[in-house]
Design a protein around this motif. Sequence first.
Motif, PDB file in Angstrom:
ATOM      1  N   TRP A   1     -16.453  37.266   4.285  1.00  0.00           N
ATOM      2  CA  TRP A   1     -15.434  38.308   4.159  1.00  0.00           C
ATOM      3  C   TRP A   1     -14.059  37.859   4.631  1.00  0.00           C
ATOM      4  CZ3 TRP A   1     -17.731  41.450   1.098  1.00  0.00           C
ATOM      5  CH2 TRP A   1     -19.071  41.775   1.263  1.00  0.00           C
ATOM      6  N   LYS A   2     -13.840  36.578   4.784  1.00  0.00           N
ATOM      7  CA  LYS A   2     -12.608  36.080   5.403  1.00  0.00           C
ATOM      8  C   LYS A   2     -11.346  36.407   4.598  1.00  0.00           C
ATOM      9  CE  LYS A   2     -12.709  31.387   3.437  1.00  0.00           C
ATOM     10  NZ  LYS A   2     -12.712  29.944   3.759  1.00  0.00           N
ATOM     11  N   GLU A   3     -11.461  36.630   3.291  1.00  0.00           N
ATOM     12  CA  GLU A   3     -10.289  36.904   2.462  1.00  0.00           C
ATOM     13  C   GLU A   3      -9.831  38.352   2.561  1.00  0.00           C
ATOM     14  OE1 GLU A   3     -10.385  34.942  -1.522  1.00  0.00           O
ATOM     15  OE2 GLU A   3     -12.433  34.467  -0.943  1.00  0.00           O
ATOM     16  N   TYR A   4     -10.586  39.179   3.248  1.00  0.00           N
ATOM     17  CA  TYR A   4     -10.247  40.595   3.345  1.00  0.00           C
ATOM     18  C   TYR A   4      -9.410  40.857   4.605  1.00  0.00           C
ATOM     19  CZ  TYR A   4     -13.699  41.468  -0.339  1.00  0.00           C
ATOM     20  OH  TYR A   4     -14.387  41.472  -1.529  1.00  0.00           O
ATOM     21  N   SER A   5      -8.759  42.008   4.629  1.00  0.00           N
ATOM     22  CA  SER A   5      -7.993  42.404   5.810  1.00  0.00           C
ATOM     23  C   SER A   5      -8.945  42.639   6.979  1.00  0.00           C
ATOM     24  CB  SER A   5      -7.194  43.674   5.520  1.00  0.00           C
ATOM     25  OG  SER A   5      -8.072  44.778   5.358  1.00  0.00           O
ATOM     26  N   ILE A   6      -8.389  42.685   8.184  1.00  0.00           N
ATOM     27  CA  ILE A   6      -9.210  42.840   9.387  1.00  0.00           C
ATOM     28  C   ILE A   6     -10.027  44.134   9.340  1.00  0.00           C
ATOM     29  CG2 ILE A   6      -9.138  43.196  11.886  1.00  0.00           C
ATOM     30  CD1 ILE A   6      -6.757  41.313  11.996  1.00  0.00           C
ATOM     31  N   ILE A   7      -9.383  45.230   8.922  1.00  0.00           N
ATOM     32  CA  ILE A   7     -10.074  46.522   8.891  1.00  0.00           C
ATOM     33  C   ILE A   7     -11.232  46.489   7.897  1.00  0.00           C
ATOM     34  CG2 ILE A   7      -9.848  48.965   8.300  1.00  0.00           C
ATOM     35  CD1 ILE A   7      -6.988  48.836   9.396  1.00  0.00           C
TER      36      ILE A   7
ATOM     37  N   TRP B   1     -13.801  44.525  -8.791  1.00  0.00           N
ATOM     38  CA  TRP B   1     -12.800  43.905  -7.899  1.00  0.00           C
ATOM     39  C   TRP B   1     -13.492  43.294  -6.683  1.00  0.00           C
ATOM     40  CZ3 TRP B   1      -8.710  43.190 -10.548  1.00  0.00           C
ATOM     41  CH2 TRP B   1      -8.240  44.154 -11.441  1.00  0.00           C
ATOM     42  N   HIS B   2     -14.304  42.282  -6.919  1.00  0.00           N
ATOM     43  CA  HIS B   2     -15.041  41.625  -5.846  1.00  0.00           C
ATOM     44  C   HIS B   2     -14.462  40.228  -5.624  1.00  0.00           C
ATOM     45  CE1 HIS B   2     -17.825  44.908  -6.146  1.00  0.00           C
ATOM     46  NE2 HIS B   2     -18.151  44.592  -7.377  1.00  0.00           N
ATOM     47  N   LEU B   3     -13.905  39.992  -4.459  1.00  0.00           N
ATOM     48  CA  LEU B   3     -13.274  38.696  -4.200  1.00  0.00           C
ATOM     49  C   LEU B   3     -14.288  37.561  -4.229  1.00  0.00           C
ATOM     50  CD1 LEU B   3     -10.626  39.531  -1.435  1.00  0.00           C
ATOM     51  CD2 LEU B   3     -10.437  39.612  -3.932  1.00  0.00           C
TER      52      LEU B   3
ATOM     53  N   GLU C   1      -9.231  50.013 -13.889  1.00  0.00           N
ATOM     54  CA  GLU C   1      -7.803  50.170 -13.604  1.00  0.00           C
ATOM     55  C   GLU C   1      -7.649  51.373 -12.671  1.00  0.00           C
ATOM     56  OE1 GLU C   1      -4.961  48.623 -16.877  1.00  0.00           O
ATOM     57  OE2 GLU C   1      -6.359  49.978 -17.881  1.00  0.00           O
ATOM     58  N   ASP C   2      -7.861  51.116 -11.380  1.00  0.00           N
ATOM     59  CA  ASP C   2      -7.963  52.212 -10.417  1.00  0.00           C
ATOM     60  C   ASP C   2      -6.848  52.221  -9.373  1.00  0.00           C
ATOM     61  OD1 ASP C   2      -8.647  49.927  -9.057  1.00  0.00           O
ATOM     62  OD2 ASP C   2     -10.660  50.580  -8.504  1.00  0.00           O
ATOM     63  N   ASN C   3      -5.851  51.359  -9.556  1.00  0.00           N
ATOM     64  CA  ASN C   3      -4.734  51.267  -8.608  1.00  0.00           C
ATOM     65  C   ASN C   3      -5.197  50.962  -7.184  1.00  0.00           C
ATOM     66  OD1 ASN C   3      -2.498  51.735 -10.348  1.00  0.00           O
ATOM     67  ND2 ASN C   3      -3.089  53.873 -10.464  1.00  0.00           N
ATOM     68  N   SER C   4      -6.326  50.322  -7.064  1.00  0.00           N
ATOM     69  CA  SER C   4      -6.803  49.905  -5.750  1.00  0.00           C
ATOM     70  C   SER C   4      -5.970  48.730  -5.246  1.00  0.00           C
ATOM     71  CB  SER C   4      -8.273  49.483  -5.831  1.00  0.00           C
ATOM     72  OG  SER C   4      -8.412  48.363  -6.699  1.00  0.00           O
ATOM     73  N   LEU C   5      -6.161  48.372  -3.995  1.00  0.00           N
ATOM     74  CA  LEU C   5      -5.413  47.276  -3.386  1.00  0.00           C
ATOM     75  C   LEU C   5      -5.562  45.996  -4.191  1.00  0.00           C
ATOM     76  CD1 LEU C   5      -3.802  46.153  -0.936  1.00  0.00           C
ATOM     77  CD2 LEU C   5      -6.000  45.699   0.170  1.00  0.00           C
ATOM     78  N   PHE C   6      -6.806  45.664  -4.585  1.00  0.00           N
ATOM     79  CA  PHE C   6      -7.038  44.410  -5.304  1.00  0.00           C
ATOM     80  C   PHE C   6      -6.553  44.499  -6.748  1.00  0.00           C
ATOM     81  CE2 PHE C   6     -10.643  44.059  -2.100  1.00  0.00           C
ATOM     82  CZ  PHE C   6      -9.882  43.286  -1.236  1.00  0.00           C
ATOM     83  N   HIS C   7      -6.611  45.678  -7.325  1.00  0.00           N
ATOM     84  CA  HIS C   7      -6.062  45.858  -8.671  1.00  0.00           C
ATOM     85  C   HIS C   7      -4.559  45.578  -8.669  1.00  0.00           C
ATOM     86  CE1 HIS C   7      -4.982  48.836 -12.139  1.00  0.00           C
ATOM     87  NE2 HIS C   7      -5.026  47.587 -12.571  1.00  0.00           N
TER      88      HIS C   7
ATOM     89  N   VAL D   1     -18.807  32.748 -20.627  1.00  0.00           N
ATOM     90  CA  VAL D   1     -19.071  33.612 -19.484  1.00  0.00           C
ATOM     91  C   VAL D   1     -18.666  32.848 -18.225  1.00  0.00           C
ATOM     92  CG1 VAL D   1     -20.827  34.855 -18.161  1.00  0.00           C
ATOM     93  CG2 VAL D   1     -20.992  34.741 -20.664  1.00  0.00           C
ATOM     94  N   PHE D   2     -17.901  33.498 -17.356  1.00  0.00           N
ATOM     95  CA  PHE D   2     -17.480  32.886 -16.096  1.00  0.00           C
ATOM     96  C   PHE D   2     -18.197  33.556 -14.933  1.00  0.00           C
ATOM     97  CE2 PHE D   2     -13.927  31.859 -18.873  1.00  0.00           C
ATOM     98  CZ  PHE D   2     -13.594  30.568 -18.489  1.00  0.00           C
ATOM     99  N   LEU D   3     -18.737  32.749 -14.044  1.00  0.00           N
ATOM    100  CA  LEU D   3     -19.359  33.247 -12.817  1.00  0.00           C
ATOM    101  C   LEU D   3     -18.933  32.307 -11.696  1.00  0.00           C
ATOM    102  CD1 LEU D   3     -21.273  35.277 -11.454  1.00  0.00           C
ATOM    103  CD2 LEU D   3     -23.158  33.736 -11.987  1.00  0.00           C
ATOM    104  N   LEU D   4     -17.819  32.650 -11.038  1.00  0.00           N
ATOM    105  CA  LEU D   4     -17.201  31.755 -10.059  1.00  0.00           C
ATOM    106  C   LEU D   4     -17.422  32.241  -8.629  1.00  0.00           C
ATOM    107  CD1 LEU D   4     -13.856  30.973 -11.925  1.00  0.00           C
ATOM    108  CD2 LEU D   4     -16.047  29.779 -12.057  1.00  0.00           C
TER     109      LEU D   4
END
Length: 379
Positions: A122-128, A205-207, A236-242, A279-282
Motif C-alpha cells: 500500500w506504499k503508493e497510497y496516502s497515509i490515511i 482504480w486499483h494502483l 468515471e466517478d471523480n474519485s481521487l485516482f480518477h 490484454v494487459f495485467l501489470l
Amino acid sequence: MRILINFSPIKKGGGQNVALNFIKSLFEDKNIQNKDDYIFLTVKNSPIHLLLEKYKPTQVIFSPSNPMKRIIYETFYLNSFLKKNKVDLIYSYFGFANISKKFIQITGSVDSNIYYPDIKFWKEYSIIIRLKKIYIDFYRIYGLKKCTGIIFENPELERRYKLLYNSSKPTTTIYPSVSQAYTNENYELPTNNQHCFTGLFLCGWHLNKNIMIIPILAKEFMNNKIPFRFILTAPEDNSLFHKKFLKLAAYYNVQDMISIVGNVKKEQLCSLYKQIDFVFLLSKLESFSNNIIESYFYKKPIVVSNEPWARMLCKDAAIYVDRDNPEDIFNSVIKIINDKHLFEELIAKGDENLKEYPSINEKTKQEIDFIKYVHEKYS
C-alpha cells in the motif's frame, strides 16, 4: 447437513461473476443433491439476489451492504440465526463472517498481499488510506485464523499461508473456471476515427494494477507513431485516482488514446474481447486474475508483469514485461504485432493452459467436496 452460503462481502467485479457461476451450477447441475439444505446470505437487490430469485431457493436472508453495519449484523444477529436454524456450516465465498468459532466456517481467500508481508503493498497510497488498508488486512488475517477451512486459488498462496501461520487446518487449492455469461449482449466501444490496435485493462482504480502507467505508455506509442488505444474499465466517478489519471493523460496529451468505459457487465465480456487486441495485467501481486483465463478463452495475447506469481500461473502463455518500464512494455507489444509466429504460439500455449482449469460445474463440485470433507472432520 445445512449450509449457509455467505455472499454478503461480494459487491462487484470478478468475485461477483464467480459467485453467479457458482449459483447457476449449484441449481442446474443434476449431480448436486440436497439443494433444499442451502441457505443464502446476500445483499438485497444485488445481482446475486436477483439470480437467486430465479431459482427460488428455500431461504434467502439479507445482510447490510455497508461493511461496518455488516460486521454488527453478523456479531449480534447471524450467530443466533445459525443456532436457531441448526446450520451446520457456513461457506463465506470470499471474506468471512464474524461469527463464533463454535460454528464451522470455510472461506475463500484471494487477498494475495497478506501472504507477502515483505512487500509494501500500500506504499503508493496516502497515509490515511494506507492505515485503513492495513487495518482491513489485519481484520482479514483475524478472519483466516477464525475459519476452520480455507480455499485458495493458487498453490503458492496455500503454501505461504501454512508457512506464515504455522497452520495445520484443512486447506485446498481450487483453480478458477472460465467465467461464461448466460446470455451475450453486444457492447459498443466508444467510436474511434482511425484504425488502431487496442489494449484492455479490465480493472478499476486499483494502483496494484499499475493503471497510472497507461498515459505514459500511450505517449510511448504516440512518439513511435504507432496507432494504439487503451480501454480502461474503471468508473468515471471523480474519485481521487480518477482525477489523478485524467491529469496524467492531459499532461502527456494522450486523452484521445484512452477510453475510460466503466464497468462492463458479464454478459458483455464476449463482445468486448472481440473488439480488443491485447490484454494487459501489470499487477504487482495477484492471487489469480480472470484476465488470464479470459485472454486464453478469447484468444488474445496477454502482457503481464514479470513477477513470480505471474510466471507460476501463465507459464509460457504470456509476454512478460517490467511493469514499471514503459519502453519495455512498448517493445514487447510491438514484438507481438510484428511476429505472427509468436502471436500464434502464445494463443496455442494459452489453449494448452486452459485445459488445466476446471469447468464451472467441476469447480463447484470441488468446492462442495471440500465442504463435506471439513464438515466430516470437525462435526
